[in-house]
Scaffold this motif. Structure first.
Motif, PDB file in Angstrom:
ATOM      1  N   THR A 104      15.198  71.763  42.049  1.00  0.00           N
ATOM      2  CA  THR A 104      16.474  72.062  41.493  1.00  0.00           C
ATOM      3  C   THR A 104      16.159  72.739  40.279  1.00  0.00           C
ATOM      4  N   ALA A 105      15.406  72.418  39.450  1.00  0.00           N
ATOM      5  CA  ALA A 105      15.164  73.454  38.338  1.00  0.00           C
ATOM      6  C   ALA A 105      14.787  75.004  38.633  1.00  0.00           C
ATOM      7  N   GLU A 106      14.156  75.104  39.684  1.00  0.00           N
ATOM      8  CA  GLU A 106      13.945  76.552  39.935  1.00  0.00           C
ATOM      9  C   GLU A 106      15.190  77.220  40.431  1.00  0.00           C
ATOM     10  N   THR A 107      16.082  76.654  41.086  1.00  0.00           N
ATOM     11  CA  THR A 107      17.407  77.168  41.560  1.00  0.00           C
ATOM     12  C   THR A 107      18.470  77.226  40.495  1.00  0.00           C
ATOM     13  N   GLU A 108      18.000  76.584  39.381  1.00  0.00           N
ATOM     14  CA  GLU A 108      19.016  76.695  38.104  1.00  0.00           C
ATOM     15  C   GLU A 108      20.424  76.283  38.482  1.00  0.00           C
ATOM     16  N   TYR A 109      20.547  75.295  39.258  1.00  0.00           N
ATOM     17  CA  TYR A 109      21.834  75.105  39.792  1.00  0.00           C
ATOM     18  C   TYR A 109      22.620  74.162  38.691  1.00  0.00           C
ATOM     19  N   ARG A 110      23.555  74.796  38.111  1.00  0.00           N
ATOM     20  CA  ARG A 110      24.230  74.307  36.957  1.00  0.00           C
ATOM     21  C   ARG A 110      25.008  73.023  37.211  1.00  0.00           C
ATOM     22  N   PRO A 111      25.577  72.814  38.201  1.00  0.00           N
ATOM     23  CA  PRO A 111      26.366  71.553  38.681  1.00  0.00           C
ATOM     24  C   PRO A 111      25.406  70.129  38.560  1.00  0.00           C
ATOM     25  N   ALA A 112      24.309  70.525  38.731  1.00  0.00           N
ATOM     26  CA  ALA A 112      23.253  69.358  38.781  1.00  0.00           C
ATOM     27  C   ALA A 112      22.874  68.851  37.276  1.00  0.00           C
ATOM     28  N   ALA A 113      23.398  69.761  36.279  1.00  0.00           N
ATOM     29  CA  ALA A 113      23.048  69.516  35.089  1.00  0.00           C
ATOM     30  C   ALA A 113      23.416  67.939  34.355  1.00  0.00           C
ATOM     31  N   GLU A 114      24.711  67.562  34.685  1.00  0.00           N
ATOM     32  CA  GLU A 114      25.379  66.464  34.366  1.00  0.00           C
ATOM     33  C   GLU A 114      24.883  65.347  34.893  1.00  0.00           C
ATOM     34  N   PHE A 115      24.397  65.325  36.166  1.00  0.00           N
ATOM     35  CA  PHE A 115      23.837  64.377  36.789  1.00  0.00           C
ATOM     36  C   PHE A 115      22.387  63.917  36.406  1.00  0.00           C
TER      37      PHE A 115
ATOM     38  N   ALA B 148      10.390  65.724  34.051  1.00  0.00           N
ATOM     39  CA  ALA B 148      10.742  66.729  34.810  1.00  0.00           C
ATOM     40  C   ALA B 148      12.306  67.214  34.640  1.00  0.00           C
ATOM     41  N   ILE B 149      12.985  66.136  34.444  1.00  0.00           N
ATOM     42  CA  ILE B 149      14.422  66.224  34.282  1.00  0.00           C
ATOM     43  C   ILE B 149      14.627  67.179  32.970  1.00  0.00           C
ATOM     44  N   LEU B 150      13.976  66.827  32.084  1.00  0.00           N
ATOM     45  CA  LEU B 150      14.123  67.528  30.721  1.00  0.00           C
ATOM     46  C   LEU B 150      13.595  69.205  31.001  1.00  0.00           C
ATOM     47  N   ARG B 151      12.681  69.341  31.589  1.00  0.00           N
ATOM     48  CA  ARG B 151      12.272  70.711  31.969  1.00  0.00           C
ATOM     49  C   ARG B 151      13.220  71.465  33.007  1.00  0.00           C
ATOM     50  N   ALA B 152      13.741  70.640  33.587  1.00  0.00           N
ATOM     51  CA  ALA B 152      15.123  71.421  34.749  1.00  0.00           C
ATOM     52  C   ALA B 152      16.146  71.591  33.930  1.00  0.00           C
ATOM     53  N   LEU B 153      16.582  70.668  32.896  1.00  0.00           N
ATOM     54  CA  LEU B 153      17.706  71.096  32.066  1.00  0.00           C
ATOM     55  C   LEU B 153      17.367  71.984  31.241  1.00  0.00           C
ATOM     56  N   GLY B 154      16.316  72.351  30.900  1.00  0.00           N
ATOM     57  CA  GLY B 154      15.834  73.469  29.921  1.00  0.00           C
ATOM     58  C   GLY B 154      16.199  74.642  30.816  1.00  0.00           C
ATOM     59  N   ARG B 155      15.831  74.802  32.200  1.00  0.00           N
ATOM     60  CA  ARG B 155      15.698  76.020  33.176  1.00  0.00           C
ATOM     61  C   ARG B 155      17.289  76.118  33.160  1.00  0.00           C
ATOM     62  N   ILE B 156      18.245  75.133  33.487  1.00  0.00           N
ATOM     63  CA  ILE B 156      19.460  75.296  33.489  1.00  0.00           C
ATOM     64  C   ILE B 156      20.332  75.666  32.502  1.00  0.00           C
TER      65      ILE B 156
END
Length: 471
Positions: free
Chosen positions: A176-187, A204-212
């Motif tokens: 999900t982080a790699e795709t930078e899928y913005r709708p995933a951020a809130e979840f 992993a969630i923090l790193r993903a939020l940083g990517r998004i």
């Protein structure tokens, strides 16, 4: 008299004689000829078996071979970058044999093909019924192939994140982080607060939020990045996420972490510099290169390799010669090669020809020059090949020849030809593979002779046949 009067009776003995001759011919000579024809056909069939297409053998192995044979065949096709049997390999993704499913995904990733994506998505739909490690591998494949996230796939991924164990959660979140899928951020931001989450999942969630980089996640990330009281690994993940924003607030957080007495926090701060423009962080990188903790120097070197700048040349050159850590020296060469300047290329050429420099570092220089500056370094490479030629098992020569065989270098035709005459059959194989990869058809006659030479090493004949298939 009667016989003379009746010519039909007169020729009966002659006809009988001819019949006997014909019978004898068919049962003796004719049979012999038939045996000769059968022998010729048998010999022809034998030759066809010997000369059976390499691709037919590969396909038969993929369809009917045991696991180890199929795996080795796919590895051979990967090495040769051969995609002609992509369809049979694709069927393995749905196989019941785990090792073959994974190797099939390796194949499509290595050849940079998306053929397996539909099958991967179909498999994910039934994640409850497949082993966890294969579910992880499916997400990794989507990540490797940069497959975009969409609404349906996100719904499935979020379901998996909530239902599966933390290792599968990690794979889904990282994709999900790699795709930078913005709708995933809130979840993800909400899910971070779940008290039952494993620490690695929170990281992993923090790193993903940083990517998004969703605005709603900003305060969470920066607050955690500056919080010295939380779990260290969470703070490191937050510093990494903060660096993704590459703004003044992020720089303040990183600068504070840069002066920390904790080496791991300092390392995280250096790693977070990679999202900034090089001119904004040059001084911090150069300072990090002098840190006594080797991991910080390594992190800085990798950051410079990703975002090179000219002022790094002098300290990098110094590190290739004087750093106490061997792995740091190798990385310093790689980082130096990323600086596209005349002096950096010249230094690598001199390092390649420096007999007082350890062979392992000369090998690193050779690989970098072949990949990044072959036309300008061809003469240097030729000289080193000539100097090491008579040493049948020279590691530097082997490295040069192998790397040449792995790259598309039309200007290296004379070097491939020279490899064919080396005493070591492995060097010859490198030459053959280089000829095939670069489609140098002028060597077809030689390859045809080699493929039929029974005294040649079997691996040489096999590579010659394969090269002929590709020319």
């Amino acid at each position: 008299m009667d016989r003379l009067k009746n010519p039909e009776h007169a020729f009966q003995p002659l006809a009988l004689c001819m019949m006997l001759i014909s019978f004898f011919w068919f049962t003796s000579g004719g049979a012999i000829l038939g045996q000769e024809d059968a022998g010729d056909a048998e010999n022809s069939s034998g030759e066809e078996d010997v000369q059976q297409s390499l691709y037919e053998k590969w396909e038969e192995t993929i369809l009917y071979g045991i696991d180890s044979s199929v795996v080795s065949t796919i590895e051979e096709m990967i090495e040769l970058e051969d995609a002609r049997l992509a369809d049979p390999v694709l069927t393995l993704v749905s196989s019941s044999r785990q090792s073959l499913r994974i190797k099939a995904l390796d194949y499509f990733e290595a050849l940079e093909r998306d053929d397996a994506i539909p099958a991967v998505l179909d498999e994910l739909m039934f994640y409850q019924d497949i082993p966890r490690n294969f579910t992880i591998r499916l997400f990794q494949h989507l990540k490797e192939r940069n497959h975009p996230m969409d609404k349906d796939l996100w719904e499935l991924s979020s379901e998996i994140i909530q239902e599966e164990g933390y290792e599968v959660q990690l794979a889904a979140i990282q994709y999900t982080a790699e795709t930078e899928y913005r709708p995933a951020a809130e979840f993800l931001a909400e899910y971070y607060e779940d008290p039952d989450l494993e620490i690695p999942v929170r990281e992993a969630i923090l790193r993903a939020l940083g990517r998004i980089q969703h605005p709603g996640s900003r305060d969470l990330i920066f607050d955690l990045a500056g919080d010295e009281s939380i779990e260290k690994t969470l703070r490191i993940a937050a510093i990494n996420a903060a660096g993704q924003y590459a703004d003044s607030r992020a720089m303040n957080v990183i600068s504070n972490a840069f002066s920390s007495s904790d080496t791991l926090i300092r390392t995280a701060a250096v790693a977070a510099l990679s999202s900034f423009e090089p001119e904004e962080v040059q001084e911090l990188y150069l300072e990090a290169l002098r840190d006594s903790f080797w991991r910080i120097r390594m992190t800085a070197l990798r950051g410079i390799e990703e975002n090179p700048f000219d002022d790094a040349f002098a300290p990098l050159r110094y590190m290739t010669q004087n750093d106490p850590e061997t792995n740091i020296k190798h990385q310093a060469f790689r980082s130096l090669a990323s600086i596209e300047s005349r002096k950096s290329r010249q230094y690598l050429r001199e390092a390649l020809e420096d007999e007082e420099l350890g062979d392992q570092f000369r090998q690193t220089a050779a690989v970098l020059l072949i990949r990044n500056d072959f036309p300008g370094s061809k003469e240097n490479i030729e000289r080193v090949m000539a100097e090491t030629w008579d040493d049948e098992n020279n590691r530097l020569l082997d490295t040069i020849c192998k790397e040449l065989s792995l790259n598309k270098l039309t200007a290296a035709g004379s070097l491939y030809e020279r490899m064919l005459g080396h005493e070591n059959y492995i060097i010859q194989i490198y030459g053959i593979r280089g000829i095939a990869r670069n489609q140098i058809a002028s060597h077809r006659d030689y390859l045809e002779q080699l493929s039929e030479d029974e005294e040649a090493h079997p691996a040489l004949r096999a590579n010659a046949r394969n090269a002929l298939e590709r020319l």
